[in-house]
Design an enzyme around this catalytic site. Structure first.
Site, short mmCIF file in Angstrom:
data_model
loop_
_atom_site.label_atom_id
_atom_site.label_comp_id
_atom_site.label_asym_id
_atom_site.label_seq_id
_atom_site.Cartn_x
_atom_site.Cartn_y
_atom_site.Cartn_z
N GLU A 204 2.40 16.51 -3.66
CA GLU A 204 0.96 16.77 -3.73
C GLU A 204 0.61 18.25 -3.54
O GLU A 204 -0.52 18.59 -3.23
CB GLU A 204 0.23 15.91 -2.70
N LYS A 336 -8.82 3.93 -2.77
CA LYS A 336 -7.96 4.28 -3.91
C LYS A 336 -8.20 3.23 -5.00
O LYS A 336 -7.71 2.11 -4.89
CB LYS A 336 -6.49 4.23 -3.50
P1 PGA Z 1 0.84 7.55 -2.47
O1 PGA Z 1 0.46 8.05 -1.00
O2 PGA Z 1 -0.19 7.97 -3.41
O3 PGA Z 1 2.19 8.16 -2.69
O4 PGA Z 1 0.94 6.04 -2.33
C1 PGA Z 1 -0.71 8.69 -0.67
C2 PGA Z 1 -1.20 8.25 0.67
O5 PGA Z 1 -0.47 7.56 1.41
O6 PGA Z 1 -2.33 8.54 1.01
ZN ZN Z 2 -2.16 7.31 3.07
#
Ligand code: PGA
Ligand code: ZN
Length: 423
Positions: A204, A336
């Site tokens: 990231e 998400k």
């Molecule tokens: P991931 O992790 O997008 O790799 O699942 C991001 C997070 O845990 O916030």
């Molecule tokens: Zn997370």
């Protein structure tokens, strides 16, 4: 402006995400509008989230769009928020999009909403806020500047993300810039203090140095202090521990390998609480593994000035957000969209957060695309925080979209204010 929007055409293609993996992009045409959306993928995933694709992966998802979704939705009026989403749920028939895949559903859901928005001559966030009667305000940017765990190679810290969030900025420009400056300051401090470290970064865009968790917090604190001294911006420090990846359920221990520590639940919670006190942590996401909601309750009770946030614990499910907020397990919830698969289910999760006084955090995934729809979701649904990283093209597009949205609102004569956190 047309009030109806009939689907004329839907197409799907494979594109690449920030890790170089294939992902799905969907393009939807309605009368007078077109929308294109691509979706991310996670590496540190909850057990409760949707599988992103059918068994045959992205290629099978493309043929699902062509042969299953397209014939069902061509000619459908999708102008009302959620119309496409109930159709997708019906087409799939399971609760977690097991047949068509969560990413297939989400790309279709978001592309359709964008198409309807353009047919009305408004950006996506405006379409959302109008349909959902949500306040248009700008989220506080929460971004990781240092990281480890599953997003980096071995030698980096065990905790997945060390985050910063501006607490006293008046404009979104100033807030985003503060995070960028903190990232740069951290790079300078690391190159001075970690011999031989070539400033490598994780998935990231956060630095992934060969440091343990406490050493990492120390250098992050030094970077934050520097930004405050030089710019007068107060940045809070946060963590996404991604606790499920540290827990060994067989031995019932939390492994902090970088420190050579293997801790029982009690000792581990004491360690996390000490860190929260020592570094004034304003935010801790997934401090423990996703089945241990009782420890979430303990930490939420004891850490009065920290937003304890659930990600894997909740998987963006409205019913879990409702349940765990009532049990006192969380003060914030990660949102998400691809954990649930549609904009309607995403909105249900935001609504469940807001009605229980929980801070909704619109969030990216570690494998991202150049689509900035999470910025629109944040503004258009009332998410007080946007967690989208700091640097890297696929992260910066989310930040830059906030700047454009702020300008659009100012041009309309109704400048949007930034949310505040009451800790
Ligand atoms: P991931 O992790 O997008 O790799 O699942 C991001 C997070 O845990 O916030
Ligand atoms: Zn997370």
């Amino acid at each position: 402006m047309s009030l109806t929007a009939y689907v004329k055409e839907i197409k799907a293609r494979a594109i690449f995400d920030s890790r170089g993996d294939k992902t799905i992009e969907v393009e939807v045409r309605v009368d007078g509008g077109i929308g294109v959306a691509s979706v991310p993928s996670g590496k540190s995933r909850s057990l409760k989230e949707c599988e992103p694709y059918p068994k045959g992966g992205v290629e099978e998802a493309l043929s699902v769009v062509r042969s299953v979704i397209a014939p069902r939705i061509r000619g459908l009026d999708v102008s009302r928020f959620g119309a496409i989403d109930s159709e997708l749920s019906e087409i799939d028939g399971s609760t977690r999009f097991e047949r068509i895949g969560g990413n297939t559903a989400l790309a279709t859901s978001v592309a359709t909403a964008k198409a309807v928005a353009t047919s009305r001559g408004v950006p996506l966030y405006r379409y959302l806020s109008e349909e959902l009667s949500a306040d248009v305000r700008l989220p506080l940017p929460l971004g990781n500047i240092l990281g480890g765990g599953k997003h980096a190679g071995s030698g980096a810290p065990d905790f997945q993300e060390f985050l910063v969030i501006p607490l006293n900025c008046k404009s979104i420009h100033e807030a985003l810039e503060a995070n960028m400056i903190a990232h740069k300051a951290l790079g300078s401090l690391l190159s001075l203090s970690v011999p031989g470290y070539a400033l490598g970064r994780g998935d990231e865009g956060a630095y992934a140095p060969p440091l343990d968790n406490v050493e990492s917090l120390e250098v992050v604190k030094a970077a934050v202090d520097l930004v405050e001294r030089e710019r007068g911006v107060k940045l809070g420090i946060g963590l996404d521990i991604a606790g499920s990846n540290l827990y060994d359920p067989r031995r019932r221990l939390y492994s902090l390998r970088s420190q050579g520590l293997y801790l029982s639940r009690e000792d581990y919670l004491a360690f996390i609480s000490e860190l929260a006190d020592e570094y004034n942590l304003v935010y801790i996401e997934d401090p423990v593994w996703e089945e241990d909601w009782e420890s979430f309750v303990d930490l939420t009770r004891s850490l009065k000035r920290t937003l304890v946030c659930g990600d894997d614990l909740l998987a963006t499910r409205a019913e879990l957000i409702g349940e765990y907020s009532k049990r006192g397990a969380i003060k914030a919830a990660i949102i998400k969209p691809n954990q649930v698969g549609t904009l309607s289910l995403t909105w249900a999760a935001v609504k469940a957060s807001l009605s229980n006084d929980i801070v909704p955090v619109s969030s990216h995934r570690s494998g991202e695309t150049d689509d900035a729809f999470i910025s629109h979701i944040a503004v258009g649904t009332g998410c007080k925080v946007l967690k989208a990283g700091v640097v890297g093209g696929e992260r910066v597009v989310k930040a830059n979209e906030l700047l454009r949205i702020a300008e659009t609102e100012a041009d309309r004569g109704s400048p949007a204010t930034i949310w505040e956190l009451h800790l």
